[in-house]
Design an enzyme around this catalytic site. Sequence first.
Site, PDB file in Angstrom:
ATOM      1  N   TYR A  64     -31.331  76.034   2.739  1.00 55.23           N
ATOM      2  CA  TYR A  64     -30.111  75.773   3.511  1.00 55.23           C
ATOM      3  C   TYR A  64     -28.955  76.617   2.959  1.00 55.23           C
ATOM      4  O   TYR A  64     -28.538  76.452   1.818  1.00 55.23           O
ATOM      5  CB  TYR A  64     -29.729  74.292   3.485  1.00 55.23           C
ATOM      6  CG  TYR A  64     -30.717  73.361   4.184  1.00 55.23           C
ATOM      7  CD1 TYR A  64     -31.708  73.854   5.021  1.00 55.23           C
ATOM      8  CD2 TYR A  64     -30.642  71.992   4.014  1.00 55.23           C
ATOM      9  CE1 TYR A  64     -32.605  73.011   5.664  1.00 55.23           C
ATOM     10  CE2 TYR A  64     -31.537  71.136   4.655  1.00 55.23           C
ATOM     11  CZ  TYR A  64     -32.521  71.656   5.477  1.00 55.23           C
ATOM     12  OH  TYR A  64     -33.407  70.817   6.099  1.00 55.23           O
ATOM     13  N   SER A 209     -32.720  65.564  12.516  1.00 52.99           N
ATOM     14  CA  SER A 209     -32.077  65.757  13.828  1.00 52.99           C
ATOM     15  C   SER A 209     -32.038  64.455  14.646  1.00 52.99           C
ATOM     16  O   SER A 209     -32.336  64.458  15.847  1.00 52.99           O
ATOM     17  CB  SER A 209     -32.787  66.866  14.625  1.00 52.99           C
ATOM     18  OG  SER A 209     -32.871  68.064  13.879  1.00 52.99           O
ATOM     19  N   PRO A 210     -31.624  63.328  14.041  1.00 52.96           N
ATOM     20  CA  PRO A 210     -31.635  62.050  14.757  1.00 52.96           C
ATOM     21  C   PRO A 210     -30.577  61.976  15.851  1.00 52.96           C
ATOM     22  O   PRO A 210     -30.651  61.115  16.726  1.00 52.96           O
ATOM     23  CB  PRO A 210     -31.352  61.026  13.651  1.00 52.96           C
ATOM     24  CG  PRO A 210     -30.553  61.781  12.626  1.00 52.96           C
ATOM     25  CD  PRO A 210     -31.105  63.185  12.646  1.00 52.96           C
ATOM     26  N   GLY A 214     -26.428  66.809  17.833  1.00 54.11           N
ATOM     27  CA  GLY A 214     -25.128  66.460  18.416  1.00 54.11           C
ATOM     28  C   GLY A 214     -25.212  66.003  19.857  1.00 54.11           C
ATOM     29  O   GLY A 214     -24.289  65.363  20.368  1.00 54.11           O
ATOM     30  N   LEU A 216     -26.799  63.634  21.302  1.00 49.90           N
ATOM     31  CA  LEU A 216     -26.790  62.183  21.527  1.00 49.90           C
ATOM     32  C   LEU A 216     -25.439  61.536  21.214  1.00 49.90           C
ATOM     33  O   LEU A 216     -25.258  60.348  21.453  1.00 49.90           O
ATOM     34  CB  LEU A 216     -27.905  61.518  20.701  1.00 49.90           C
ATOM     35  CG  LEU A 216     -29.320  61.773  21.229  1.00 49.90           C
ATOM     36  CD1 LEU A 216     -30.382  61.392  20.199  1.00 49.90           C
ATOM     37  CD2 LEU A 216     -29.562  60.995  22.531  1.00 49.90           C
ATOM     38  N   THR A 217     -24.494  62.326  20.695  1.00 53.09           N
ATOM     39  CA  THR A 217     -23.167  61.751  20.440  1.00 53.09           C
ATOM     40  C   THR A 217     -22.394  61.587  21.743  1.00 53.09           C
ATOM     41  O   THR A 217     -21.387  60.898  21.792  1.00 53.09           O
ATOM     42  CB  THR A 217     -22.325  62.641  19.492  1.00 53.09           C
ATOM     43  OG1 THR A 217     -22.036  63.875  20.173  1.00 53.09           O
ATOM     44  CG2 THR A 217     -23.056  62.925  18.197  1.00 53.09           C
ATOM     45  N   GLY A 218     -22.869  62.263  22.798  1.00 50.55           N
ATOM     46  CA  GLY A 218     -22.208  62.165  24.096  1.00 50.55           C
ATOM     47  C   GLY A 218     -21.120  63.209  24.299  1.00 50.55           C
ATOM     48  O   GLY A 218     -20.497  63.271  25.350  1.00 50.55           O
ATOM     49  N   LYS A 219     -20.877  64.050  23.278  1.00 47.90           N
ATOM     50  CA  LYS A 219     -19.777  65.015  23.454  1.00 47.90           C
ATOM     51  C   LYS A 219     -20.208  66.270  24.203  1.00 47.90           C
ATOM     52  O   LYS A 219     -19.368  67.086  24.557  1.00 47.90           O
ATOM     53  CB  LYS A 219     -19.159  65.374  22.096  1.00 47.90           C
ATOM     54  CG  LYS A 219     -20.043  66.165  21.167  1.00 47.90           C
ATOM     55  CD  LYS A 219     -19.309  66.437  19.853  1.00 47.90           C
ATOM     56  CE  LYS A 219     -20.202  67.160  18.878  1.00 47.90           C
ATOM     57  NZ  LYS A 219     -19.542  67.404  17.600  1.00 47.90           N
TER      58      LYS A 219
HETATM   59  N1  NAP Z   1     -37.253  69.237   7.444  1.00 47.95           N
HETATM   60  C1  NAP Z   1     -36.822  70.027   8.397  1.00 47.95           C
HETATM   61  O1  NAP Z   1     -37.528  70.948   8.866  1.00 47.95           O
HETATM   62  C2  NAP Z   1     -35.439  69.811   8.942  1.00 47.95           C
HETATM   63  C3  NAP Z   1     -35.033  70.460  10.129  1.00 47.95           C
HETATM   64  C4  NAP Z   1     -33.739  70.211  10.608  1.00 47.95           C
HETATM   65  C5  NAP Z   1     -32.895  69.352   9.914  1.00 47.95           C
HETATM   66  N2  NAP Z   1     -33.314  68.762   8.741  1.00 47.95           N
HETATM   67  C6  NAP Z   1     -32.451  67.822   7.993  1.00 47.95           C
HETATM   68  O2  NAP Z   1     -31.940  66.838   8.864  1.00 47.95           O
HETATM   69  C7  NAP Z   1     -30.513  66.827   8.828  1.00 47.95           C
HETATM   70  C8  NAP Z   1     -29.955  66.425  10.178  1.00 47.95           C
HETATM   71  O3  NAP Z   1     -30.506  67.180  11.251  1.00 47.95           O
HETATM   72  P1  NAP Z   1     -29.664  68.230  12.098  1.00 47.95           P
HETATM   73  O4  NAP Z   1     -28.497  68.682  11.298  1.00 47.95           O
HETATM   74  O5  NAP Z   1     -30.650  69.216  12.616  1.00 47.95           O
HETATM   75  O6  NAP Z   1     -29.181  67.448  13.395  1.00 47.95           O
HETATM   76  P2  NAP Z   1     -28.375  66.113  13.732  1.00 47.95           P
HETATM   77  O7  NAP Z   1     -28.185  65.270  12.543  1.00 47.95           O
HETATM   78  O8  NAP Z   1     -29.078  65.545  14.889  1.00 47.95           O
HETATM   79  O9  NAP Z   1     -26.965  66.695  14.244  1.00 47.95           O
HETATM   80  C9  NAP Z   1     -25.973  67.061  13.338  1.00 47.95           C
HETATM   81  C10 NAP Z   1     -24.793  67.692  14.087  1.00 47.95           C
HETATM   82  O10 NAP Z   1     -24.288  66.811  15.097  1.00 47.95           O
HETATM   83  C11 NAP Z   1     -22.846  66.859  15.119  1.00 47.95           C
HETATM   84  N3  NAP Z   1     -22.406  65.505  14.684  1.00 47.95           N
HETATM   85  C12 NAP Z   1     -22.867  64.768  13.629  1.00 47.95           C
HETATM   86  N4  NAP Z   1     -22.288  63.556  13.593  1.00 47.95           N
HETATM   87  C13 NAP Z   1     -21.448  63.507  14.638  1.00 47.95           C
HETATM   88  C14 NAP Z   1     -20.561  62.504  15.132  1.00 47.95           C
HETATM   89  N5  NAP Z   1     -20.474  61.302  14.568  1.00 47.95           N
HETATM   90  N6  NAP Z   1     -19.827  62.778  16.231  1.00 47.95           N
HETATM   91  C15 NAP Z   1     -19.925  63.983  16.855  1.00 47.95           C
HETATM   92  N7  NAP Z   1     -20.746  64.966  16.432  1.00 47.95           N
HETATM   93  C16 NAP Z   1     -21.499  64.734  15.337  1.00 47.95           C
HETATM   94  C17 NAP Z   1     -22.441  67.969  14.151  1.00 47.95           C
HETATM   95  O11 NAP Z   1     -22.455  69.237  14.813  1.00 47.95           O
HETATM   96  P3  NAP Z   1     -21.289  69.721  15.845  1.00 47.95           P
HETATM   97  O12 NAP Z   1     -20.021  69.068  15.417  1.00 47.95           O
HETATM   98  O13 NAP Z   1     -21.301  71.207  15.743  1.00 47.95           O
HETATM   99  O14 NAP Z   1     -21.767  69.277  17.202  1.00 47.95           O
HETATM  100  C18 NAP Z   1     -23.597  67.940  13.166  1.00 47.95           C
HETATM  101  O15 NAP Z   1     -23.763  69.134  12.447  1.00 47.95           O
HETATM  102  C19 NAP Z   1     -30.154  68.249   8.361  1.00 47.95           C
HETATM  103  O16 NAP Z   1     -28.861  68.313   7.809  1.00 47.95           O
HETATM  104  C20 NAP Z   1     -31.243  68.492   7.335  1.00 47.95           C
HETATM  105  O17 NAP Z   1     -30.934  67.832   6.112  1.00 47.95           O
HETATM  106  C21 NAP Z   1     -34.582  68.964   8.282  1.00 47.95           C
END
Ligand code: NAP
Length: 324
Positions: A64, A209-210, A214, A216-219
């Site tokens: 990362y 990516s739960p 982003g 699923l936040t609705g934005k």
């Molecule tokens: N093992 C693997 O292969 C793998 C792959 C991917 C991720 N991961 C891990 O999983 C973690 C999370 O997954 P992810 O980052 O892919 O996706 P995610 O958690 O589904 O989405 C994160 C993004 O959503 C937006 N966000 C987060 N909280 C919010 C809120 N309360 N309100 C509005 N927008 C919000 C932000 O981006 P914006 O503000 O730009 O919209 C943020 O960067 C990563 O940080 C990493 O540690 C692991």
Amino acid sequence: MENRTAVSGETRFLHAIQLGVGAMPWGDRLVWQYGRSHGEQDAHEAFLASLGQGIAFIDTAEVYGGGSSERLVGRFAEEAGKPVLIATKFFPMPWRLSARTIPAAMRASLIRLRRDSVDLYQIHWPSPLLSVEKMMEGLRMCVEAGLTRTVGVSNFDQSLMLRSYSALARHNIPLASNQVHYSLLNRAVEKNGLLGRCTELGVRLIAYSPLELGLLTGKYGPENPPPGNRAVRYLHILPKIPPLLKLMTEIGQDHGGKFNSQVALNWVIRKGALPIPGAKNADQALQNAGALGWSLSDDEVEKLDAASDEVLGYRTGATAAANA
Ligand SMILES: NC(=O)c1ccc[n+]([C@@H]2O[C@H](COP(=O)([O-])OP(=O)(O)OC[C@H]3O[C@@H](n4cnc5c(N)ncnc54)[C@H](OP(=O)(O)O)[C@@H]3O)[C@@H](O)[C@H]2O)c1
């Protein structure tokens, strides 16, 4: 030699954690636009806000931000002066062809993280060049050297996970976790039986990516697509998600005004998995922490399942689907 083999009690600590934080946005420029949409202070505030809410499980990886995420997490944790549980990952680069490369990479991660050991060390992805058995041998070396409390895998399907589980079991080391993509907009692990198998074996399913990056936040929506390559990635699904987002908002309102992000994370928790949402700043971290302290009812989970089935093209009882 001192026997540092992990025992099952050690592994179970992950089962007591309901929510973590993904540290990929802290330092990653390519996907998460670190340095443009947010910076070091935002990341630090997100970290402190999470910790302040009792969320002390942080997931990072050596890749990362080319090591930046580990460096930031290491510094934030050291300065916090409070216990922080850290998970990081080994990436099977094509030149890493032996088990020994795993403890070597891990020692480099520990330097960036400023600590002697982590709580969870994971294999980031399977590889055609390094067998599962060699990978587990490398993880065994890490456990026996006291570099990590527990070990896990990531992006492993059922068959690879079972091979990992068996290879570690021969050395009395439990497989602590499998970190995979899981959200209301990606239910492959639920539909293909991986989630059920994890529960059966006591392997913690960590959901990455739960928030579906982003969505699923609705934005974001068809009229307001997310920036960068996320818009292309979700081109086909964006027009289908408004009914699901509307239902999430209605359900959130019935719980005293919970945000869509909180409904999305609570749904993952109710399914028995550990979500690790990424947060770019304190506001996002605080909002995500609000996924705890309340619970969706069985009826609400069923309604959300049905709405997500509709978006993803699953039919009730069917196993084949768009994202399986
Ligand atoms: N093992 C693997 O292969 C793998 C792959 C991917 C991720 N991961 C891990 O999983 C973690 C999370 O997954 P992810 O980052 O892919 O996706 P995610 O958690 O589904 O989405 C994160 C993004 O959503 C937006 N966000 C987060 N909280 C919010 C809120 N309360 N309100 C509005 N927008 C919000 C932000 O981006 P914006 O503000 O730009 O919209 C943020 O960067 C990563 O940080 C990493 O540690 C692991």
